[in-house]
Design an enzyme around this catalytic site. Structure first.
Site, PDB file in Angstrom:
ATOM      1  N   ASP A  32       0.980  -1.025  -0.040  1.00 59.67           N
ATOM      2  CA  ASP A  32      -0.011   0.233   0.008  1.00 59.67           C
ATOM      3  C   ASP A  32       0.866   1.063  -0.079  1.00 59.67           C
ATOM      4  O   ASP A  32       1.407   1.704   0.862  1.00 59.67           O
ATOM      5  CB  ASP A  32      -1.069  -0.123   1.186  1.00 59.67           C
TER       6      ASP A  32
ATOM      7  N   CYS B   9      -3.871   5.190  -3.297  1.00 56.62           N
ATOM      8  CA  CYS B   9      -4.967   5.998  -3.150  1.00 56.62           C
ATOM      9  C   CYS B   9      -4.887   7.367  -4.085  1.00 56.62           C
ATOM     10  O   CYS B   9      -4.977   8.531  -3.770  1.00 56.62           O
ATOM     11  CB  CYS B   9      -5.460   6.720  -1.729  1.00 56.62           C
TER      12      CYS B   9
END
Length: 147
Positions: A31, A84
């Site tokens: 991530d 993101c």
């Protein structure tokens, strides 16, 4: 190596060095730090922090993190990359370059996901969400298997 059937979460700075011995994991989630353009609706101040050249710097870091993750995966292991961000420089381009240099095989995760998440995966096998379409933050995620 982590014992089969056990879950071990490791939080580490993968930009420095692999935090565990080689081939220790069946699955690794990267991530990665990113521009955060996918969370602009909740954090509009992000647009004022982004500077020219920042996407290239982040893409370089993301690539290094993926390369570090390779060492931690056993043969046949699965890697998931997520950001993101809605920028192709941080999503598709970083992941495509990783596939090209690593020899990993892309995975279509739809068979392993339930609805409604399954419908967020495109025909290219990559998950993308968009605030205006899905009513949530925007994300990119893709998976690959080590040969």
């Amino acid at each position: 190596r982590i014992a089969p059937g056990r879950i071990a979460a490791v939080v580490a700075d993968m930009a420095a060095a692999p935090p565990v011995r080689p081939c220790a994991f069946d699955r690794v989630l990267v991530d990665a730090p990113c521009s955060g353009t996918g969370v602009l609706r909740r954090h509009p101040e992000i647009r004022w922090r982004l500077e020219p050249g920042r996407l290239a710097e982040l893409a370089s870091l993301q690539s290094r993190l993926l390369d570090t993750a390779v060492a931690m995966l056993r043969p046949g292991g699965c890697l998931v990359y997520s950001v993101c961000s809605i920028e192709p420089e941080e999503g598709d381009r970083v992941f495509d370059a990783f596939l090209d240099r690593s020899g990993f095989l892309k995975i279509d995760p739809r068979d392993h996901l339930r609805e409604p998440v399954r419908s967020l995966v495109g025909s290219d096998g990559r998950l993308r969400t968009f605030a205006h379409r899905h009513g949530c933050d925007a994300f990119f995620a893709a998976a690959a298997r080590r040969p």
